[in-house]
Design a protein around this motif. Sequence first.
Motif, PDB file in Angstrom:
ATOM      1  N   LYS A 102      13.937   5.005  -9.958  1.00  0.00           N
ATOM      2  CA  LYS A 102      13.430   4.212  -8.849  1.00  0.00           C
ATOM      3  C   LYS A 102      13.586   2.727  -9.132  1.00  0.00           C
ATOM      4  O   LYS A 102      13.309   2.272 -10.242  1.00  0.00           O
ATOM      5  CB  LYS A 102      11.947   4.533  -8.602  1.00  0.00           C
ATOM      6  N   SER A 103      14.007   1.955  -8.114  1.00  0.00           N
ATOM      7  CA  SER A 103      14.000   0.494  -8.213  1.00  0.00           C
ATOM      8  C   SER A 103      12.590   0.011  -7.938  1.00  0.00           C
ATOM      9  O   SER A 103      11.995   0.360  -6.913  1.00  0.00           O
ATOM     10  CB  SER A 103      14.970  -0.113  -7.191  1.00  0.00           C
ATOM     11  N   LEU A 104      12.021  -0.764  -8.830  1.00  0.00           N
ATOM     12  CA  LEU A 104      10.645  -1.215  -8.691  1.00  0.00           C
ATOM     13  C   LEU A 104      10.483  -2.124  -7.478  1.00  0.00           C
ATOM     14  O   LEU A 104      11.319  -2.986  -7.203  1.00  0.00           O
ATOM     15  CB  LEU A 104      10.207  -1.954  -9.956  1.00  0.00           C
ATOM     16  N   THR A 105       9.372  -1.935  -6.752  1.00  0.00           N
ATOM     17  CA  THR A 105       9.064  -2.736  -5.574  1.00  0.00           C
ATOM     18  C   THR A 105       7.997  -3.771  -5.921  1.00  0.00           C
ATOM     19  O   THR A 105       7.434  -3.773  -7.026  1.00  0.00           O
ATOM     20  CB  THR A 105       8.541  -1.844  -4.439  1.00  0.00           C
ATOM     21  N   LEU A 106       7.683  -4.633  -4.954  1.00  0.00           N
ATOM     22  CA  LEU A 106       6.635  -5.649  -5.162  1.00  0.00           C
ATOM     23  C   LEU A 106       5.301  -5.005  -5.500  1.00  0.00           C
ATOM     24  O   LEU A 106       4.556  -5.480  -6.359  1.00  0.00           O
ATOM     25  CB  LEU A 106       6.502  -6.509  -3.906  1.00  0.00           C
ATOM     26  N   SER A 107       4.957  -3.911  -4.806  1.00  0.00           N
ATOM     27  CA  SER A 107       3.670  -3.272  -5.086  1.00  0.00           C
ATOM     28  C   SER A 107       3.652  -2.625  -6.465  1.00  0.00           C
ATOM     29  O   SER A 107       2.603  -2.541  -7.101  1.00  0.00           O
ATOM     30  CB  SER A 107       3.341  -2.226  -4.009  1.00  0.00           C
ATOM     31  N   ASP A 108       4.819  -2.178  -6.962  1.00  0.00           N
ATOM     32  CA  ASP A 108       4.888  -1.555  -8.289  1.00  0.00           C
ATOM     33  C   ASP A 108       4.612  -2.547  -9.410  1.00  0.00           C
ATOM     34  O   ASP A 108       4.154  -2.155 -10.487  1.00  0.00           O
ATOM     35  CB  ASP A 108       6.271  -0.935  -8.524  1.00  0.00           C
ATOM     36  N   VAL A 109       4.901  -3.839  -9.190  1.00  0.00           N
ATOM     37  CA  VAL A 109       4.751  -4.831 -10.257  1.00  0.00           C
ATOM     38  C   VAL A 109       3.607  -5.809  -9.975  1.00  0.00           C
ATOM     39  O   VAL A 109       3.526  -6.877 -10.584  1.00  0.00           O
ATOM     40  CB  VAL A 109       6.071  -5.606 -10.477  1.00  0.00           C
ATOM     41  N   ASP A 110       2.722  -5.431  -9.059  1.00  0.00           N
ATOM     42  CA  ASP A 110       1.563  -6.266  -8.725  1.00  0.00           C
ATOM     43  C   ASP A 110       0.443  -5.983  -9.720  1.00  0.00           C
ATOM     44  O   ASP A 110      -0.179  -4.930  -9.689  1.00  0.00           O
ATOM     45  CB  ASP A 110       1.109  -5.969  -7.298  1.00  0.00           C
ATOM     46  N   THR A 111       0.157  -6.924 -10.621  1.00  0.00           N
ATOM     47  CA  THR A 111      -0.860  -6.699 -11.656  1.00  0.00           C
ATOM     48  C   THR A 111      -2.277  -6.762 -11.108  1.00  0.00           C
ATOM     49  O   THR A 111      -3.222  -6.374 -11.797  1.00  0.00           O
ATOM     50  CB  THR A 111      -0.717  -7.731 -12.791  1.00  0.00           C
ATOM     51  N   ASN A 112      -2.450  -7.248  -9.865  1.00  0.00           N
ATOM     52  CA  ASN A 112      -3.779  -7.270  -9.260  1.00  0.00           C
ATOM     53  C   ASN A 112      -4.192  -5.881  -8.772  1.00  0.00           C
ATOM     54  O   ASN A 112      -5.380  -5.571  -8.696  1.00  0.00           O
ATOM     55  CB  ASN A 112      -3.812  -8.255  -8.087  1.00  0.00           C
ATOM     56  N   HIS A 113      -3.219  -5.073  -8.421  1.00  0.00           N
ATOM     57  CA  HIS A 113      -3.466  -3.698  -7.981  1.00  0.00           C
ATOM     58  C   HIS A 113      -2.450  -2.810  -8.694  1.00  0.00           C
ATOM     59  O   HIS A 113      -1.475  -2.359  -8.092  1.00  0.00           O
ATOM     60  CB  HIS A 113      -3.329  -3.576  -6.459  1.00  0.00           C
ATOM     61  N   PRO A 114      -2.659  -2.563  -9.986  1.00  0.00           N
ATOM     62  CA  PRO A 114      -1.597  -1.955 -10.791  1.00  0.00           C
ATOM     63  C   PRO A 114      -1.463  -0.440 -10.625  1.00  0.00           C
ATOM     64  O   PRO A 114      -2.314   0.330 -11.048  1.00  0.00           O
ATOM     65  CB  PRO A 114      -2.013  -2.304 -12.229  1.00  0.00           C
ATOM     66  N   PHE A 115      -0.379  -0.034  -9.988  1.00  0.00           N
ATOM     67  CA  PHE A 115      -0.028   1.382  -9.927  1.00  0.00           C
ATOM     68  C   PHE A 115       1.463   1.489  -9.652  1.00  0.00           C
ATOM     69  O   PHE A 115       2.070   0.607  -9.046  1.00  0.00           O
ATOM     70  CB  PHE A 115      -0.827   2.121  -8.856  1.00  0.00           C
ATOM     71  N   LEU A 116       2.050   2.585 -10.125  1.00  0.00           N
ATOM     72  CA  LEU A 116       3.455   2.880  -9.861  1.00  0.00           C
ATOM     73  C   LEU A 116       3.507   4.019  -8.860  1.00  0.00           C
ATOM     74  O   LEU A 116       2.947   5.091  -9.099  1.00  0.00           O
ATOM     75  CB  LEU A 116       4.174   3.284 -11.146  1.00  0.00           C
ATOM     76  N   THR A 117       4.165   3.806  -7.736  1.00  0.00           N
ATOM     77  CA  THR A 117       4.280   4.836  -6.709  1.00  0.00           C
ATOM     78  C   THR A 117       5.518   5.675  -6.962  1.00  0.00           C
ATOM     79  O   THR A 117       6.614   5.149  -7.154  1.00  0.00           O
ATOM     80  CB  THR A 117       4.356   4.192  -5.316  1.00  0.00           C
ATOM     81  N   LEU A 118       5.331   7.006  -6.950  1.00  0.00           N
ATOM     82  CA  LEU A 118       6.434   7.945  -7.136  1.00  0.00           C
ATOM     83  C   LEU A 118       6.441   8.934  -5.972  1.00  0.00           C
ATOM     84  O   LEU A 118       5.383   9.410  -5.561  1.00  0.00           O
ATOM     85  CB  LEU A 118       6.281   8.701  -8.458  1.00  0.00           C
TER      86      LEU A 118
END
Length: 373
Positions: free
Chosen positions: A270-286
């Motif tokens: 997966k190419s990481l998105t803005l939400s994937d690298v947001d440290t304020n709301h940290p989660f990786l979506t799969l």
Amino acid sequence: MKGSAYYTAPPLVQDPWPIKKALTSSDVDITHPFLTLSRQQVECHILSYMTPQQQEQLRAEAQVGFTAQDDDTGEVSVMKLKWRGSYYNLVGKWGKVVRGKGLQVGQEIKLRWSNGFLHYSVPQQQIVAVPSMRVAAPPILQENWPIRKALTSSDVDPNHPFLPLPRKSVEEHILVHWVPQEMERLRREEQVSIYARDYDTGDVHEMKLKWRGNYYHLIGKWGNIVRHKGLSAGQEIRLRWLNNFLFFSVPEECYIPAGSGRDDSWPIKKSLTLSDVDTNHPFLTLPGKAVEDHILFYWSHPAIEQMRSAYQVGITAQDDDTADIYVMKLKWRGSYYNLIGKWGKIIREKRLEVGKEIRVRWDNDRLMFSVPQ
């Protein structure tokens, strides 16, 4: 989440059933039994009639118990309404209702609150003509997606959620199917409410099409769609208008690249998105199917049962690049999964950025991941 079809016919008198919904595949899935209802419908037509004690319990505990009655059979059961953020789930005996009434995709359920009860009805003669969105259904052929677009970084930015579409494509392939009154309203008000259906999952979202000169913007729930599907720059979205719905699809192969003729040891990429690298709301979506095919497939039966009942399971994750080990959780969110726990720390340590590719697999009872430099 998973989103659904909500609508109220424009009656001349007050409709005794203010909430109506065409059942989706997730609504009738007895392995994960819950009925999804929109926040606006529930708060306008159910919560406003509950007692202050019930409302307070819902605020404090994010769920409230009550009595529900099947108006078709007179059967009464104890159920719960569960707050899930932007929507509500009806849980408890919903799986029993699905089995007992033989509910199917496309049937219409009607709900109302009356005399301290949640009343519901699914008339057997009424089937809403909504095509099944599962892969097993007759598919929309590849050439029948007249609008296609490679998503850009701004398209998948959840902080400014809208999808711009070229004016010519929208007018030739969407507006041409509208009645003159709808097109006039779009010109006059510059936006019109529509239902957008995710062809890949069956989820339905209330959205708006907004006119912006040379472009039309799809707004409303676009930010939710970006997060839920884990969309990233470079993926192709396909759109078409059919049966009064705006259908859209981001084919599964965009999440899991096709094999290159050899056995790929990293089945999820997966190419990481803005939400994937947001440290304020940290989660990786799969994406859900990728996780179920390449991770849950290797789990024990008790672990899968825990995921179904608790919606999350603790796991061990290992960075294949550094050999660092993390205690994390995999959380089920309906059509997708979130990897949470130490993800924020991983973002900072590996200096993850939008567009970088993460690779994931399950190996030796742990989740292995790699972000090649």
